[in-house]
Design a protein around this motif. Structure first.
Motif, short mmCIF file in Angstrom:
data_model
loop_
_atom_site.label_atom_id
_atom_site.label_comp_id
_atom_site.label_asym_id
_atom_site.label_seq_id
_atom_site.Cartn_x
_atom_site.Cartn_y
_atom_site.Cartn_z
N SER A 91 0.86 -1.18 0.00
CA SER A 91 0.00 0.00 0.00
C SER A 91 0.90 1.23 0.00
O SER A 91 2.10 1.13 0.28
CB SER A 91 -0.93 0.01 1.22
OG SER A 91 -0.18 -0.04 2.42
N GLN A 92 0.31 2.38 -0.35
CA GLN A 92 1.09 3.62 -0.50
C GLN A 92 2.25 3.38 -1.47
O GLN A 92 3.38 3.83 -1.25
CB GLN A 92 1.62 4.10 0.85
CG GLN A 92 0.54 4.33 1.89
CD GLN A 92 1.10 4.72 3.24
OE1 GLN A 92 2.23 5.17 3.36
NE2 GLN A 92 0.29 4.55 4.28
N SER B 279 5.02 5.83 -3.78
CA SER B 279 6.37 6.22 -3.37
C SER B 279 7.29 5.01 -3.52
O SER B 279 6.86 3.91 -3.85
CB SER B 279 6.36 6.71 -1.92
OG SER B 279 6.03 5.65 -1.04
N PRO C 93 6.90 1.61 -0.14
CA PRO C 93 5.55 1.15 0.16
C PRO C 93 5.49 0.43 1.50
O PRO C 93 6.48 -0.08 2.00
CB PRO C 93 5.25 0.21 -1.00
CG PRO C 93 6.58 -0.32 -1.41
CD PRO C 93 7.53 0.83 -1.22
N GLN D 187 -4.21 -2.34 6.02
CA GLN D 187 -3.71 -1.25 5.21
C GLN D 187 -4.68 -1.05 4.04
O GLN D 187 -5.69 -1.75 3.94
CB GLN D 187 -2.29 -1.52 4.71
CG GLN D 187 -1.24 -1.55 5.82
CD GLN D 187 -1.01 -0.21 6.47
OE1 GLN D 187 -1.28 0.83 5.87
NE2 GLN D 187 -0.51 -0.21 7.70
N ARG E 185 -4.39 -0.20 -3.18
CA ARG E 185 -5.25 0.52 -4.11
C ARG E 185 -6.26 -0.39 -4.78
O ARG E 185 -7.37 0.05 -5.15
CB ARG E 185 -4.40 1.23 -5.16
CG ARG E 185 -5.22 2.00 -6.19
CD ARG E 185 -4.38 2.89 -7.06
NE ARG E 185 -3.76 3.96 -6.30
CZ ARG E 185 -3.04 4.93 -6.85
NH1 ARG E 185 -2.84 4.93 -8.15
NH2 ARG E 185 -2.51 5.88 -6.10
#
Length: 324
Positions: A79-80, A83, A86, A106, A109
Motif C-alpha cells: 500500500s502507498q 512512493s 511502500p 492497510q 489501491r
C-alpha cells in the motif's frame, strides 16, 4: 470497518446495512476490524477469522489452509506504493462456499479500484469465487504498474551513471550520493514486490485446488491459470530488475573508485614532478661556507634553471608513457 457487497446483475453493489443484507451479502471487506465486527463476520461466515498476529506468520501452513470448510489464503500486498517506500502488510482472503471475506489493516489501491469498477461495469462478478479472482487480477495489474514505474526509474538511474551531466568533482560526488540513495530505494521496492508476487504465486496454486469442485470450476481454473502465468512473468521481471539494480550498484561503486583513483593519481604525479626541484632547492639551501657555486655570478639562475628542467623531465616522461 465492514464494507459489504451484494451481487446485482453481474455487478457489485455496496450494501447500506450489513445486518439487514446479511442473507444477500457475498463479499465482506474488513478494514481494521474491531472485536465486535470480527464476531459478526465469524457468525455470518461460520468460521473463525485470523487475528493480525496470525496473518503475519510466514509459514506456508499458517498462510494457506482449510478450516471449518473455509479456505484461508494470506498474501503480502503493498500500500502507498506511489512512493519508493511502500508499506507491506498481509491481507487474508477467506472463501467459504459462496461467501468471501477479506481482512486487511492497510489500504492497497486494488481494494478501491476493483469495487468501483465492478459497480459500474459488468465484470462477471456472479459468485464469491469470481469476485476473488477479479480482485486478484486487479492486484496483479497494480503490481505490474508498480514494476513498470520501477523499471523507468532504474533506466533513469542507468543514464545518470553512464552519462552524467556534471563535470565538476564536487557535483559528481553529490550525484553519486543521490544515485546510491536511489539505487537503495529501488532495490527495496523491487524486493518488496518480489515478496508480494511470491506470496501470490503460492496463493493462486492453492486457489486452483479450492475452486476445482465448484460448478464454474472450469472457467475459474482457466482464469486462475492465466493469473498464475501473469504472476510468474512479473516475478521473472522483478528478478531481472533486481539483477540490473545490483549491476548498477557495482557500476556506481566502480565509478566512485575511478574518481578516487584519478584524484590520487593527480596528487602522485604532482608529488613526483615537484620532488626533483625540491631536492635541488634543498641542496642549494644548505648553509655550508665552502660551496662551489656560492660566489658564482650565474649560480642563482643556474639553480632555478636546474629546478625547472628537473620538473619538466618527469612530466615529459609521464606524458610519453601515457600515464597522463
Amino acid at each position: 470497518m465492514i464494507k459489504a457487497f451484494v451481487v446485482d446483475n453481474d455487478r457489485l453493489r455496496l450494501s447500506e446495512n450489513f445486518e439487514l443484507d446479511k442473507g444477500k451479502v457475498v463479499w465482506a471487506d474488513l478494514f481494521n476490524p474491531t472485536m465486535d465486527e470480527e464476531a459478526d463476520i465469524e457468525e455470518w461466515l461460520g468460521a473463525s477469522v485470523p487475528t493480525r498476529e496470525d496473518m503475519e506468520e510466514i509459514e506456508i501452513s499458517s498462510r494457506l489452509y482449510v478450516e471449518d470448510g473455509a479456505y484461508f489464503m494470506t498474501a503480502t500486498l503493498p500500500s502507498q506504493a506511489d512512493s519508493d517506500n511502500p508499506v507491506m502488510s498481509p491481507v487474508t482472503f477467506v472463501l467459504a462456499g459462496d461467501r468471501l471475506v477479506t481482512i486487511r489493516y492497510q489500504e492497497p489501491r486494488a481494494f478501491q479500484t476493483f469495487p468501483a469498477r465492478a459497480e459500474k461495469v459488468a465484470t462477471g462478478c456472479t459468485s464469491a469465487e469470481t469476485i476473488l479472482i477479479g480482485l486478484l487480477e486487479t492486484i496483479v495489474d497494480r503490481l505490474a504498474d508498480i514494476l513498470e514505474r520501477a523499471s523507468r526509474g532504474v533506466e533513469a538511474i542507468s543514464k545518470n551513471i553512464f552519462h552524467p551531466r556534471s563535470t565538476g568533482a564536487s557535483s559528481r560526488d553529490r550525484d553519486f550520493q543521490r544515485v546510491l540513495k536511489d539505487i537503495g530505494s529501488k532495490e527495496t521496492l523491487t524486493s518488496d514486490i518480489r515478496d508480494s508476487l511470491t506470496s501470490l504465486q503460492r496463493l493462486t496454486g492453492f486457489l486452483a485446488n479450492a475452486v476445482g469442485q465448484s460448478k464454474n470450476g472450469k472457467d475459474a481454473r482457466a482464469r486462475i491459470k492465466t493469473l498464475s502465468r501473469d504472476v510468474l512473468s512479473l516475478t521473472d521481471h522483478a528478478t531481472f530488475l533486481s539483477q540490473k539494480i545490483t549491476f548498477l550498484l557495482d557500476a556506481t561503486l566502480g565509478m566512485i573508485n575511478i574518481e578516487q583513483n584519478g584524484i590520487i593519481k593527480i596528487f602522485s604525479v604532482a608529488a613526483v614532478i615537484f620532488l626533483p626541484p625540491t631536492l635541488v632547492a634543498s641542496i642549494y639551501g644548505m648553509n655550508f661556507e665552502l660551496m662551489p657555486e656560492l660566489k658564482w655570478l650565474f649560480g642563482y639562475p643556474f639553480a632555478l634553471g636546474l629546478m625547472v628542467v628537473s620538473a619538466i623531465l618527469p612530466y615529459w616522461y609521464f606524458r610519453r608513457r601515457g600515464w597522463l
